[in-house]
Motif scaffolding. Structure first.
Motif, PDB file in Angstrom:
ATOM      1  N   ASP A  30       0.819   1.902   5.932  1.00 35.88           N
ATOM      2  CA  ASP A  30       1.199   0.537   5.561  1.00 35.88           C
ATOM      3  C   ASP A  30       2.696   0.318   5.796  1.00 35.88           C
ATOM      4  O   ASP A  30       3.423   1.250   6.150  1.00 35.88           O
ATOM      5  N   GLY A  91      -3.335   5.026  -2.165  1.00 38.35           N
ATOM      6  CA  GLY A  91      -4.772   4.901  -2.356  1.00 38.35           C
ATOM      7  C   GLY A  91      -5.417   3.835  -1.484  1.00 38.35           C
ATOM      8  O   GLY A  91      -6.540   4.020  -1.001  1.00 38.35           O
ATOM      9  N   THR A 115       0.524   9.661  -0.015  1.00 39.93           N
ATOM     10  CA  THR A 115       1.976   9.568  -0.229  1.00 39.93           C
ATOM     11  C   THR A 115       2.373   9.055  -1.611  1.00 39.93           C
ATOM     12  O   THR A 115       3.552   8.901  -1.888  1.00 39.93           O
ATOM     13  N   THR A 116       1.403   8.723  -2.465  1.00 35.57           N
ATOM     14  CA  THR A 116       1.761   8.361  -3.840  1.00 35.57           C
ATOM     15  C   THR A 116       1.228   9.458  -4.772  1.00 35.57           C
ATOM     16  O   THR A 116       0.297  10.182  -4.415  1.00 35.57           O
ATOM     17  N   THR A 158      10.501   8.671  -2.717  1.00 32.83           N
ATOM     18  CA  THR A 158      10.800   7.251  -2.471  1.00 32.83           C
ATOM     19  C   THR A 158       9.958   6.311  -3.341  1.00 32.83           C
ATOM     20  O   THR A 158      10.017   5.095  -3.170  1.00 32.83           O
ATOM     21  N   GLU A 163       5.518   3.258 -10.090  1.00 32.20           N
ATOM     22  CA  GLU A 163       4.505   3.922  -9.259  1.00 32.20           C
ATOM     23  C   GLU A 163       4.295   5.370  -9.733  1.00 32.20           C
ATOM     24  O   GLU A 163       3.174   5.880  -9.735  1.00 32.20           O
TER      25      GLU A 163
HETATM   26  P1  ADP Z   1      -1.935   3.741  -5.056  1.00 32.26           P
HETATM   27  O1  ADP Z   1      -0.921   3.497  -6.119  1.00 32.26           O
HETATM   28  O2  ADP Z   1      -3.342   3.612  -5.508  1.00 32.26           O
HETATM   29  O3  ADP Z   1      -1.724   4.987  -4.296  1.00 32.26           O
HETATM   30  P2  ADP Z   1      -1.124   1.866  -2.880  1.00 32.26           P
HETATM   31  O4  ADP Z   1      -1.680   2.435  -1.647  1.00 32.26           O
HETATM   32  O5  ADP Z   1      -1.256   0.396  -3.056  1.00 32.26           O
HETATM   33  O6  ADP Z   1      -1.834   2.451  -4.137  1.00 32.26           O
HETATM   34  O7  ADP Z   1       0.412   2.272  -2.997  1.00 32.26           O
HETATM   35  C1  ADP Z   1       1.239   1.673  -3.951  1.00 32.26           C
HETATM   36  C2  ADP Z   1       2.518   1.124  -3.325  1.00 32.26           C
HETATM   37  O8  ADP Z   1       3.405   2.193  -2.989  1.00 32.26           O
HETATM   38  C3  ADP Z   1       2.302   0.351  -2.042  1.00 32.26           C
HETATM   39  O9  ADP Z   1       3.166  -0.767  -2.043  1.00 32.26           O
HETATM   40  C4  ADP Z   1       2.713   1.324  -0.957  1.00 32.26           C
HETATM   41  O10 ADP Z   1       3.163   0.678   0.197  1.00 32.26           O
HETATM   42  C5  ADP Z   1       3.815   2.089  -1.617  1.00 32.26           C
HETATM   43  N1  ADP Z   1       4.021   3.468  -1.171  1.00 32.26           N
HETATM   44  C6  ADP Z   1       3.084   4.378  -0.838  1.00 32.26           C
HETATM   45  N2  ADP Z   1       3.641   5.578  -0.604  1.00 32.26           N
HETATM   46  C7  ADP Z   1       4.971   5.420  -0.774  1.00 32.26           C
HETATM   47  C8  ADP Z   1       6.093   6.303  -0.689  1.00 32.26           C
HETATM   48  N3  ADP Z   1       5.936   7.600  -0.422  1.00 32.26           N
HETATM   49  N4  ADP Z   1       7.313   5.792  -0.946  1.00 32.26           N
HETATM   50  C9  ADP Z   1       7.469   4.493  -1.276  1.00 32.26           C
HETATM   51  N5  ADP Z   1       6.468   3.619  -1.393  1.00 32.26           N
HETATM   52  C10 ADP Z   1       5.234   4.064  -1.141  1.00 32.26           C
END
Ligand code: ADP
Ligand code: ZN
Length: 345
Positions: A30, A91, A115-116, A158, A163
């Protein structure tokens, strides 16, 4: 289903793809993730034919229209059965990429790079893939496992605080349902987690992945024991949908859900006051409990009674019955639910 957990894993990913003789890569990510990491990952993917598909961040991307666009792109660029889809993101990216991988040409290989924190400890494990349909979340989907999951702690640096909190919800949940010592370890090291202490984070993520993997292995299709992973989610989902999934992140709502559900547990005599207080003391610092109005409580209960987890219209709860222990109940009284959501503990 195999996982690698560590730091700086790009080289390992390249090595893995080479070993598996992969040539055609389709990377889905994304905008946020690509802003930070796309250049770096592409450097490591130079040896392969690679196309990148960048989603708009957020749940609204988890829809059929986006899936159609991805199929279109795969077809236009002649991606065949030998394709490997790489899911690179949180996710949302994981759910869509896995769904596309499960369905394109009746299934192609895919690799997860979550990545989260939430994706690393929860959604990337267990093979659930899917999308939303209209207002119904995760309505269309399947169980489809990646050939490998690379969990790199570096990406967490990051993420913003909210989050991280959202991921911590599932982390604390594992402790409460399965491992009280782990719960205490997290509580004592919460600052280290927010400060991205690598050693603590690796330990925490490894533990969560092993707990979730163990539970999933006993019940891949989510018909029995896997339901214990829903602690905090009955009320949590009710709260998320009260605010149309906008006010709280998933994990934040789950933290609230675990507090309210622990109260129900205490009222039913399943846990004692001391354990209840310990749970609340730990969780309330992460998300402030709300005293819901009668009107909001009615709405939350109505959302809860439409949950797809319910059986024969009875609301199903996973409630703590002691340290390391939860059980499934469908006999919680409405009065008890209301009392809990009032927040007058
Ligand atoms: P989840 O919290 O279920 O993993 P998302 O895919 O919606 O859900 O991710 C949450 C948010 O964090 C999104 O806006 C995404 O673009 C952002 N994001 C994902 N990975 C990273 C990262 N490593 N660093 C910064 N922002 C991130
Ligand atoms: Zn959850």
């Amino acid at each position: 289903m195999e996982n690698v957990i560590g730091v700086s894993l790009f080289k390992d990913i390249r090595q893995f793809l080479k070993e598996k003789n992969k040539k055609n890569i389709f990377l889905i990510t994304d905008e946020n993730v690509s802003k930070y990491y796309l250049e770096e990952i592409l450097y490591y993917l130079v040896p392969f034919k690679t196309r990148v598909y960048i989603l708009e961040p957020g749940e609204k991307s988890k829809c059929l229209k986006v899936v159609e666009n991805i199929y279109m792109e795969l077809i236009n660029y002649n991606y065949d059965r030998s394709t490997t889809i790489i899911s690179f993101g949180g996710g949302v990216v994981g759910d869509i990429s896995g769904f596309v991988a499960a369905t394109y040409l009746r299934g192609v290989d895919y690799i997860q790079i979550p990545t989260t924190l939430l994706a690393q400890v929860d959604s990337s494990i267990g093979g659930k893939v899917g999308i939303d349909f209209g207002k119904y979340k995760n309505m269309i989907g399947s169980f489809y496992f990646p050939i490998k999951t690379f969990i790199d702690i570096d990406f967490l640096k990051t993420l913003d605080r909210r989050e991280m909190t959202s991921g911590l919800a599932e982390v604390l949940k594992y402790g409460l349902i399965k491992d009280y010592d782990f719960f205490r370890y997290i509580r004592d090291n919460i600052q280290g987690i927010y400060d991205f202490d690598e050693e603590i984070l690796i330990e925490v993520v490894e533990k969560c992945v092993s707990i979730k993997t163990e539970v999933v292995a006993m019940d891949e299709k989510d018909r029995g024991i896997r339901k214990i992973l829903n602690f905090g989610h009955t009320i949590g989902h009710g709260i998320e949908s009260l605010y149309d999934f906008s006010k709280y992140k998933h994990g934040e709502a789950i933290i609230l859900g675990m507090m309210y559900e622990s109260f129900i547990s205490k009222e039913m005599g399943l846990i004692d006051e001391e354990y209840f207080c310990e749970i609340i003391e730990t969780l309330k610092d992460l998300v402030v409990p709300v005293h819901f109005s009668n009107e909001d409580i009615t709405k939350i209960l109505s959302k809860m009674s439409h949950d797809k987890k319910n059986l024969d219209e009875r609301i199903v709860f996973v409630l703590p019955t002691g340290k390391n222990k939860v059980d499934i109940f469908d006999n919680v009284s409405k009065e008890n639910m209301r009392k809990s959501l009032k927040g007058d503990w």
